[in-house]
Design a protein around this motif. Structure first.
Motif, short mmCIF file in Angstrom:
data_model
loop_
_atom_site.label_atom_id
_atom_site.label_comp_id
_atom_site.label_asym_id
_atom_site.label_seq_id
_atom_site.Cartn_x
_atom_site.Cartn_y
_atom_site.Cartn_z
N ARG A 1 -0.99 -3.75 -0.56
CA ARG A 1 -0.35 -2.66 0.19
C ARG A 1 -0.59 -2.79 1.69
O ARG A 1 0.04 -2.10 2.49
N SER A 2 -1.52 -3.66 2.06
CA SER A 2 -1.77 -3.96 3.47
C SER A 2 -2.50 -5.29 3.52
O SER A 2 -2.93 -5.83 2.49
N ALA A 3 -2.66 -5.82 4.73
CA ALA A 3 -3.35 -7.10 4.90
C ALA A 3 -4.82 -7.01 4.52
O ALA A 3 -5.44 -8.02 4.18
N GLN A 4 -5.37 -5.80 4.58
CA GLN A 4 -6.80 -5.63 4.32
C GLN A 4 -7.11 -5.19 2.89
O GLN A 4 -8.24 -5.30 2.44
N SER A 5 -6.12 -4.69 2.18
CA SER A 5 -6.39 -4.11 0.87
C SER A 5 -6.34 -5.17 -0.23
O SER A 5 -5.54 -6.11 -0.17
N PRO A 6 -7.17 -5.03 -1.26
CA PRO A 6 -7.08 -5.93 -2.40
C PRO A 6 -5.82 -5.67 -3.19
O PRO A 6 -5.21 -4.59 -3.09
N LEU A 7 -5.40 -6.66 -3.97
CA LEU A 7 -4.26 -6.44 -4.84
C LEU A 7 -4.62 -5.42 -5.90
O LEU A 7 -5.74 -5.43 -6.44
N ALA A 8 -3.67 -4.54 -6.23
CA ALA A 8 -3.92 -3.47 -7.18
C ALA A 8 -2.61 -3.15 -7.90
O ALA A 8 -1.52 -3.52 -7.44
N PRO A 9 -2.67 -2.46 -9.05
CA PRO A 9 -1.44 -2.15 -9.79
C PRO A 9 -0.44 -1.36 -8.96
O PRO A 9 -0.81 -0.52 -8.14
N LEU A 10 0.83 -1.66 -9.19
CA LEU A 10 1.93 -0.97 -8.51
C LEU A 10 3.10 -0.84 -9.48
O LEU A 10 3.51 -1.83 -10.09
N GLU A 11 3.62 0.35 -9.62
CA GLU A 11 4.85 0.57 -10.37
C GLU A 11 6.01 0.59 -9.40
O GLU A 11 5.95 1.26 -8.36
N PHE A 12 7.06 -0.17 -9.71
CA PHE A 12 8.22 -0.22 -8.82
C PHE A 12 9.47 -0.45 -9.66
O PHE A 12 9.40 -0.63 -10.88
N THR A 13 10.63 -0.45 -9.02
CA THR A 13 11.91 -0.58 -9.70
C THR A 13 12.61 -1.85 -9.26
O THR A 13 12.73 -2.10 -8.05
N ARG A 14 13.05 -2.65 -10.20
CA ARG A 14 13.91 -3.79 -9.91
C ARG A 14 15.35 -3.30 -9.79
O ARG A 14 15.72 -2.23 -10.29
N ARG A 15 16.18 -4.13 -9.16
CA ARG A 15 17.61 -3.79 -9.05
C ARG A 15 18.27 -3.75 -10.42
O ARG A 15 17.82 -4.39 -11.37
N ASP A 16 19.37 -3.05 -10.50
CA ASP A 16 20.19 -3.11 -11.71
C ASP A 16 20.73 -4.53 -11.84
O ASP A 16 21.29 -5.08 -10.87
N PRO A 17 20.59 -5.15 -13.01
CA PRO A 17 21.08 -6.53 -13.17
C PRO A 17 22.57 -6.66 -12.91
O PRO A 17 23.37 -5.80 -13.31
N ARG A 18 22.94 -7.72 -12.20
CA ARG A 18 24.34 -8.00 -11.88
C ARG A 18 24.94 -8.87 -12.97
O ARG A 18 24.23 -9.40 -13.83
N PRO A 19 26.26 -9.08 -12.94
CA PRO A 19 26.91 -9.87 -14.01
C PRO A 19 26.36 -11.28 -14.17
O PRO A 19 26.41 -11.84 -15.27
N ASP A 20 25.83 -11.88 -13.09
CA ASP A 20 25.33 -13.26 -13.18
C ASP A 20 23.81 -13.31 -13.29
O ASP A 20 23.20 -14.38 -13.18
N ASP A 21 23.17 -12.17 -13.55
CA ASP A 21 21.72 -12.10 -13.54
C ASP A 21 21.10 -12.42 -14.91
O ASP A 21 21.68 -12.14 -15.96
N VAL A 22 19.89 -12.97 -14.82
CA VAL A 22 19.03 -13.21 -15.97
C VAL A 22 17.78 -12.37 -15.79
O VAL A 22 17.17 -12.37 -14.72
#
Length: 351
Positions: free
Chosen positions: A11-32
């Protein structure tokens, strides 16, 4: 179809990696859409997480050595079906129209390729997030087929470390009778040894550490030269068609240039920045030698590399880790305490 995703992020250059919930885009016609099974850990993940290059846009979800299982495909997808094993490397899009793109060199897209993470989607302007997550989505044209028989866990680093060293070997037409040297024995260096050997080259490792000789020979080196020993370096003058320099930090390349033969090339694949000490051009001019750079590889070239590795039984030497151990892995990576690539078992993400 909204894709709700769990990942690990800085979440910043100083913070350790930690769990994050987020949203991917809606898949497009050519998406896998892939369920991520394994994700390699690259030095650039650490650089991006800590903003070492000054370009990080937070939150950063790293990971561009992604192997997974296809869970769904868009209506226009012809290259993949649900259940296939597939991979995503360092980029997920490009303009597809410029000269490099038309020649299968999407990594050199004149408009800039879209990075798998810490990039911006060309179509919706949203940030891209990488493979430290349970799901990832990309256009079929930037998804790789994992060939039958390949070790899926150990194949993950091939999508960066493998292709980064394969591409210059192919560009400079390395094969039977070629003489290749590799500078540095890390994630990139160990793949360079394996691939150059499998292509039929006579392979030398330049290293500062005498204790790496046994491992280097196991990985495919025929000769070892201690770069701190001036006599050993002088003894291999005018030898190499190609030197692959994998060292990721500033270092003096002047001692290596005279070891190239006529028309030989030293190619940087690991270091970004100013050469220091300055390069003396005398050896270049007197030997018609070159110093060059190479960046990952195109999609077709990456598929060729994966198929070659499957055919020859080549994979990365890896240490499997759990997602929760990623911050400790970063600290170990800074100390070169890994042989030779960490891979995250993404089943551990929810553990």
């Amino acid at each position: 179809m909204t894709l709700n995703v769990l990942g690990y992020a800085a979440r910043s250059a100083q913070s350790p990696l930690a769990p994050l919930e987020f949203t991917r885009r809606d898949p497009r016609p050519d998406d896998v859409v892939l369920e991520v099974l394994y994700c390699g850990v690259c030095h650039s993940d650490l650089h991006q997480a800590r903003n070492d290059w000054g370009i990080s846009a937070y939150p950063v979800v790293p990971g561009h050595e992604v192997v997974g299982r296809v869970t769904s495909v868009g209506k226009d997808v012809t290259k993949f079906k649900p259940g296939d094993f597939a991979g995503i490397g360092c980029m997920v899009d490009s303009c597809r129209q410029c000269s490099p793109c038309r020649h299968g060199l999407e990594q050199y897209c004149e408009e800039g390729n879209v990075q798998t993470y810490n990039g911006v989607d060309r179509h919706d302007g949203l940030p891209t997030y990488g493979g430290y997550s349970n799901t990832i989505v990309a256009s079929q044209d930037f998804v790789l087929r994992m060939p039958a028989g390949i070790d899926l866990q150990a194949a993950a680093p091939l999508l960066c470390a493998g292709i980064t060293t394969w591409s210059p070997l192919r560009r400079w037409k390395i094969g039977q009778g070629s003489k290749v040297a590799v500078i540095g024995l890390g994630g990139l260096g160990h793949m360079a040894l394996k691939l150059a050997n499998a292509l039929g080259a006579d392979v030398t490792l330049f290293t500062r550490s005498a204790n790496k000789e046994a491992d280097a020979r196991r990985l495919g080196a025929h000769h070892i030269v201690l770069s701190t020993d001036d006599a050993q370096v002088a003894a291999v003058k005018n030898q190499y068609d190609l030197i692959i320099d994998t060292v990721p930090y500033v270092h003096d390349i002047n001692p290596y240039v005279p070891t190239l033969n006529l028309d030989g090339t030293l190619v940087f694949v690991g270091f970004l920045g100013d050469i220091n000490p300055m390069l003396n051009t005398l050896s270049l001019i007197l030997g018609r030698r070159s110093v060059a750079g190479s960046c990952i590889g195109g999609i077709a070239e990456t598929q060729e590399m994966l198929d070659f590795c499957a055919q020859h039984g080549i994979a990365s030497d890896i240490e499997m880790i759990k997602m929760r151990d990623i911050n400790a892995a970063y600290e170990r990576m800074l100390k070169s305490d890994v042989k030779y690539r960490f891979v995250i078992d993404m089943a551990s993400l929810r553990a």
